[in-house]
Write an enzyme that holds these catalytic residues in place. Structure first.
Site, PDB file in Angstrom:
ATOM      1  N   CYS A  61       0.831  -1.208   0.000  1.00  0.00           N
ATOM      2  CA  CYS A  61       0.000   0.000   0.000  1.00  0.00           C
ATOM      3  C   CYS A  61       0.872   1.267   0.000  1.00  0.00           C
ATOM      4  CB  CYS A  61      -0.992  -0.060   1.158  1.00  0.00           C
ATOM      5  SG  CYS A  61      -2.432   0.966   0.843  1.00  0.00           S
ATOM      6  N   HIS A  87      -3.178  -5.061   1.832  1.00  0.00           N
ATOM      7  CA  HIS A  87      -2.575  -5.284   3.159  1.00  0.00           C
ATOM      8  C   HIS A  87      -2.542  -6.766   3.517  1.00  0.00           C
ATOM      9  CE1 HIS A  87      -2.305  -1.113   4.720  1.00  0.00           C
ATOM     10  NE2 HIS A  87      -3.246  -0.907   3.808  1.00  0.00           N
ATOM     11  N   GLU A 119      -0.768  -8.179   5.612  1.00  0.00           N
ATOM     12  CA  GLU A 119      -0.459  -8.366   7.043  1.00  0.00           C
ATOM     13  C   GLU A 119      -1.710  -8.321   7.911  1.00  0.00           C
ATOM     14  OE1 GLU A 119      -0.178  -5.761   5.296  1.00  0.00           O
ATOM     15  OE2 GLU A 119      -0.728  -3.993   6.460  1.00  0.00           O
TER      16      GLU A 119
HETATM   17  N1  GLN Z   1      -3.694   6.298   0.884  1.00  0.00           N
HETATM   18  C1  GLN Z   1      -2.435   6.105   1.553  1.00  0.00           C
HETATM   19  C2  GLN Z   1      -1.333   6.930   0.900  1.00  0.00           C
HETATM   20  O1  GLN Z   1      -1.549   7.534  -0.073  1.00  0.00           O
HETATM   21  C3  GLN Z   1      -2.050   4.647   1.544  1.00  0.00           C
HETATM   22  C4  GLN Z   1      -3.057   3.865   2.326  1.00  0.00           C
HETATM   23  C5  GLN Z   1      -2.525   2.635   2.969  1.00  0.00           C
HETATM   24  O2  GLN Z   1      -1.315   2.426   3.081  1.00  0.00           O
HETATM   25  N2  GLN Z   1      -3.435   1.831   3.448  1.00  0.00           N
HETATM   26  O3  GLN Z   1      -0.253   6.976   1.388  1.00  0.00           O
END
Ligand code: GLN
Length: 200
Positions: free
Chosen positions: A89, A175, A177
Site C-alpha cells: 500500500c 494489506h 499483514e
Molecule cells: N492512501 C495512503 C497513501 O496515499 C495509503 C493507504 C494505505 O497504506 N493503506 O499513502
C-alpha cells in the site's frame, strides 16, 4: 519454507520500516513465520538485514520520515544490491519513481477513491508460489498507473495492476499483514534466505 509455531527465531533477519503506519502487524506476521525481525528507524538499523518490509500507512508522512532520517540513499543502495523487499500500500507508493525510485512504476494514490473504496477481493497472484486465491484487504489503496518493461504484473483489478514484481522487489496495493494471509511474507523470507542471483 521456514514456518514454526514455537516462536523461536531462526529465519533470516528481516527489517520492517517502522517510521509510521502498520509496521507492528508486519512484524507480528514475520515472527509467526519464525523469522527474526528488526524495526528500522535509522540507517544503522539496516545493517545485516536480509530483507525489508515497507508497510502501509501514509506515504507522505513515511517519505518525510525517510528523508529526515537519511534512509533514502541507503534504501536505494540495498535495493540495487539485490535485497528482497515487500512494499504494501503506502509502501508501494514510497518505492515508486516519484519517491524512492526503487521500482520503475508510478503508483496512483487513493486510486479506488478515498475511504469509501476500502474493500476486500480474492486475488490470484502469479508467480509467487501462492496456491489458490489470496484474500486481499484494500484500504485507500493505490494502483500502478504506469510501469517500465522490467516490471512484471502479478495481479490486477479491472485492468489496474495491484501486485507487481521487479527483480527481488514485490509491491502490492493491499494489506497482506491484516488477517491471515502469510504467503507474501513467506515468499519474502524465502527470497531473503536464498542466495542472490547474479544478473546476467
Ligand atoms: N492512501 C495512503 C497513501 O496515499 C495509503 C493507504 C494505505 O497504506 N493503506 O499513502
Amino acid at each position: 519454507m521456514v514456518s514454526r509455531a514455537d516462536g523461536r527465531a531462526g529465519g533470516p533477519l528481516i527489517g520492517v520500516l517502522a517510521l509510521q503506519g502498520d509496521f507492528e502487524a508486519h512484524a507480528r506476521m514475520l515472527r509467526r513465520l519464525g523469522t527474526e525481525v528488526r524495526e528500522v528507524r535509522v540507517p544503522e538499523d539496516l545493517r545485516g538485514l536480509a530483507g525489508l518490509v515497507l508497510p502501509g500507512g501514509e506515504s507522505t508522512v513515511m517519505m518525510l520520515g525517510i528523508e529526515r532520517e537519511g534512509l533514502a540513499e541507503p534504501l536505494r543502495e540495498l535495493a540495487a544490491a539485490g535485497m528482497p523487499m515487500l512494499g504494501t500500500c503506502a509502501g508501494m507508493i514510497v518505492l515508486d519513481r516519484e519517491h524512492l525510485g526503487i521500482l520503475d512504476i508510478r503508483a496512483r494514490r487513493n486510486a479506488f477513491g478515498r475511504q469509501t473504496r476500502s474493500f476486500e477481493a480474492d486475488l490470484e497472484i502469479a508467480g509467487l508460489g501462492a496456491e489458490g486465491l489470496l484474500r486481499a484487504v484494500f484500504i485507500r489503496a493505490p494502483w500502478v498507473e504506469d510501469r517500465g518493461p522490467d516490471v512484471e504484473v502479478l495481479a490486477s483489478i479491472d485492468g489496474h495492476p495491484v501486485a507487481v514484481r521487479q527483480d527481488r522487489i514485490v509491491a502490492v496495493a493491499f494489506h497482506p499483514e491484516l488477517g491471515d494471509e502469510p504467503r507474501l511474507h513467506e515468499r519474502l523470507v524465502a527470497d531473503a534466505a536464498a542466495p542472490r542471483e547474479r544478473a546476467a
